[in-house]
Design an enzyme around this catalytic site. Structure first.
Site, PDB file in Angstrom:
ATOM      1  CE  LYS A  77      -2.232  -1.410   3.694  1.00 28.91           C
ATOM      2  NZ  LYS A  77      -1.581  -2.726   3.807  1.00 28.91           N
ATOM      3  CB  THR A  78       3.769   2.293   2.105  1.00 26.17           C
ATOM      4  OG1 THR A  78       3.013   2.060   3.298  1.00 26.17           O
ATOM      5  CG2 THR A  78       4.638   3.527   2.264  1.00 26.17           C
ATOM      6  CG  ASP A 122       0.210   3.671   6.602  1.00 26.92           C
ATOM      7  OD1 ASP A 122      -0.691   2.942   6.148  1.00 26.92           O
ATOM      8  OD2 ASP A 122       1.317   3.240   6.955  1.00 26.92           O
ATOM      9  CB  THR A 171      -4.933  -3.291   7.993  1.00 31.01           C
ATOM     10  OG1 THR A 171      -5.172  -2.514   9.174  1.00 31.01           O
ATOM     11  CG2 THR A 171      -3.464  -3.192   7.609  1.00 31.01           C
ATOM     12  NE  ARG A 230       6.700  -4.247   5.804  1.00 37.46           N
ATOM     13  CZ  ARG A 230       5.591  -3.510   5.918  1.00 37.46           C
ATOM     14  NH1 ARG A 230       4.533  -4.008   6.516  1.00 37.46           N
ATOM     15  NH2 ARG A 230       5.541  -2.301   5.420  1.00 37.46           N
TER      16      ARG A 230
HETATM   17  P1  ADP Z   1       2.087  -1.874   3.244  1.00 38.63           P
HETATM   18  O1  ADP Z   1       2.098  -0.359   3.155  1.00 38.63           O
HETATM   19  O2  ADP Z   1       0.914  -2.496   2.526  1.00 38.63           O
HETATM   20  O3  ADP Z   1       2.231  -2.402   4.650  1.00 38.63           O
HETATM   21  P2  ADP Z   1       4.609  -1.651   1.826  1.00 38.63           P
HETATM   22  O4  ADP Z   1       4.235  -0.895   0.615  1.00 38.63           O
HETATM   23  O5  ADP Z   1       5.317  -0.888   2.911  1.00 38.63           O
HETATM   24  O6  ADP Z   1       3.356  -2.421   2.435  1.00 38.63           O
HETATM   25  O7  ADP Z   1       5.505  -2.883   1.337  1.00 38.63           O
HETATM   26  C1  ADP Z   1       6.376  -3.551   2.207  1.00 38.63           C
HETATM   27  C2  ADP Z   1       7.653  -3.922   1.474  1.00 38.63           C
HETATM   28  O8  ADP Z   1       7.334  -4.925   0.544  1.00 38.63           O
HETATM   29  C3  ADP Z   1       8.262  -2.766   0.701  1.00 38.63           C
HETATM   30  O9  ADP Z   1       9.498  -2.442   1.205  1.00 38.63           O
HETATM   31  C4  ADP Z   1       8.481  -3.236  -0.687  1.00 38.63           C
HETATM   32  O10 ADP Z   1       9.867  -3.359  -0.890  1.00 38.63           O
HETATM   33  C5  ADP Z   1       7.901  -4.604  -0.733  1.00 38.63           C
HETATM   34  N1  ADP Z   1       6.835  -4.693  -1.729  1.00 38.63           N
HETATM   35  C6  ADP Z   1       5.509  -4.543  -1.549  1.00 38.63           C
HETATM   36  N2  ADP Z   1       4.830  -4.767  -2.684  1.00 38.63           N
HETATM   37  C7  ADP Z   1       5.743  -5.053  -3.608  1.00 38.63           C
HETATM   38  C8  ADP Z   1       5.679  -5.387  -4.994  1.00 38.63           C
HETATM   39  N3  ADP Z   1       4.518  -5.507  -5.653  1.00 38.63           N
HETATM   40  N4  ADP Z   1       6.850  -5.598  -5.630  1.00 38.63           N
HETATM   41  C9  ADP Z   1       8.016  -5.528  -4.991  1.00 38.63           C
HETATM   42  N5  ADP Z   1       8.153  -5.239  -3.690  1.00 38.63           N
HETATM   43  C10 ADP Z   1       7.028  -5.004  -3.007  1.00 38.63           C
END
Ligand code: ADP
Length: 364
Positions: A77-78, A122, A171, A230
């Protein structure tokens, strides 16, 4: 690493397959984040939809609709919020629901946004009610009312804002009040990744980390990463550690197996919390159904951790079933733990469609 605490509870913050990001790994995560939509593997539907929304906005030369991204932690998401800003060639301001406890906190962020800027919020479901109300107005009319003074003498001074784009992440989309949800013109729901997509992500991460990785080593990590990038990246770093300490120069299948066993990640990617939840269900509640809060107490965790971190994956993989009367273990859960279900409950919940929750209100 993860492990039972002295009181028998499980420290979720230290779980190796905990999808929540720890402060010390943010830097590595930032380095591994894809920067553009075209480099983002997986989530094809959300990616294509977002591509359309952003391309159209760019052509119109106006900010796109506000974007809401929902799904379990660690799915991107981030990363997608950053990509939205990059694709629009706009700066991004990052904050989160827990950081905005007063409407004034939000007013000061909003009033300093530049035209076209992306505001990433977030954990948007954790914002205070007063801030939420201010956000509705700002998202719809690009205006905030700044209240000066207190009591009967207070006056609201309207402040015009330049157009901007909110990207909200949550989430728990179900917790967002409908008026807030309705202000988002585009909602993307992120789902767990396939092992094939995780292989692509891991290959890219290995390259960026300067690692030589065998295909079967990468595949082993991908299949044990709970469908979560992650976690995949974190496990890759632990396998790299194991290989380095054992004088190996590559990420191999034996290195992956040894390292993952050391960190209590089993062959289906379940870790101590996941197995703790299933063990409690089977051993203490005869397979359930049991209410979420009772189950959480039994594993020594917050109900929210069980619900947002462990449960979505267990449901998706068919280990756990959400029923109108509570959570229940499936036949697969008993089998995975090597336990025999009591005769009267045997397979009771296994006959339900596993990835489709039964109708009715869930207990929570
Ligand atoms: P969320 O905000 O949903 O908790 P993040 O965007 O922070 O998740 O993602 C967590 C980690 O996973 C990031 O550091 C990123 O490197 C990796 N990641 C997430 N989605 C992908 C993707 N589609 N391809 C490559 N890496 C990803």
């Amino acid at each position: 690493m993860s492990g039972p605490e002295a009181d028998g509870s499980i420290d979720a913050t230290a779980r190796i397959v905990d999808a929540g990001g720890e402060a010390d790994e943010r830097q590595v995560e930032a380095a591994l984040r894809p920067r553009r939509l075209a480099e983002f593997p997986g989530q094809p539907r959300v990616r294509d939809q977002l591509d359309l929304v952003l391309t159209a906005a760019r052509r119109r030369g106006a900010p796109p609709d506000h974007v809401l991204l929902s799904g379990p932690p660690g799915l991107g998401k981030t990363t997608l919020a950053m990509i939205v800003a990059a694709e629009l060639e706009q700066p991004i301001r990052v904050t989160s629901g827990p950081a905005i406890q007063h409407a004034g906190d939000l007013a000061s962020v909003l009033s300093s946004l530049a035209e076209g800027e992306v505001l990433f919020l977030d954990e948007i479901h954790r914002m205070s009610r007063a801030a939420e109300e201010m956000l509705y107005l700002a998202m719809e009319d690009f205006r905030v009312d700044i209240v000066i003074g207190k009591g009967p003498g207070a006056t609201a001074i309207p402040l015009e804002l330049p157009p901007f784009t909110v990207v909200g992440a949550t989430t728990r989309a179900g917790l967002l009040p409908a008026p807030l949800r309705d202000r988002f013109g585009f909602t993307g729901h992120l789902d767990f990744y396939s092992a094939a997509d995780l292989v692509l992500i891991l290959r890219r991460s290995a390259r960026l980390l300067g690692l030589v990785a065998d295909d079967d080593g990468i595949t082993e990590i991908a299949t044990r990463s709970r469908g979560t990038p992650r976690i995949a990246n974190r496990l890759l770093r632990r396998v790299r550690d194991w290989a380095q300490v054992h004088g190996e120069e590559r990420v191999t299948l034996p290195a992956a197996k040894e390292a993952l066993a050391l960190f209590d990640v089993d062959d289906r990617g379940l870790d101590r919390l996941d197995r703790g939840v299933l063990e409690a269900l089977c051993r203490r509640f005869a397979g359930g159904p049991v209410g979420l809060s009772t189950l959480a107490v039994a594993v020594g965790e917050e109900a929210e951790t069980v619900e947002t971190v462990a449960e979505p994956f267990l449901v998706r993989e068919g280990f756990l079933v959400r029923t109108p009367r509570g959570r229940a273990a499936s036949a697969l859960a008993w089998q995975h733990l090597g336990l025999t279900p009591p005769a009267d409950s045997q397979g009771g919940w296994a006959t339900l469609p596993l990835d489709e929750p039964p109708p009715g209100r869930f207990d929570s």
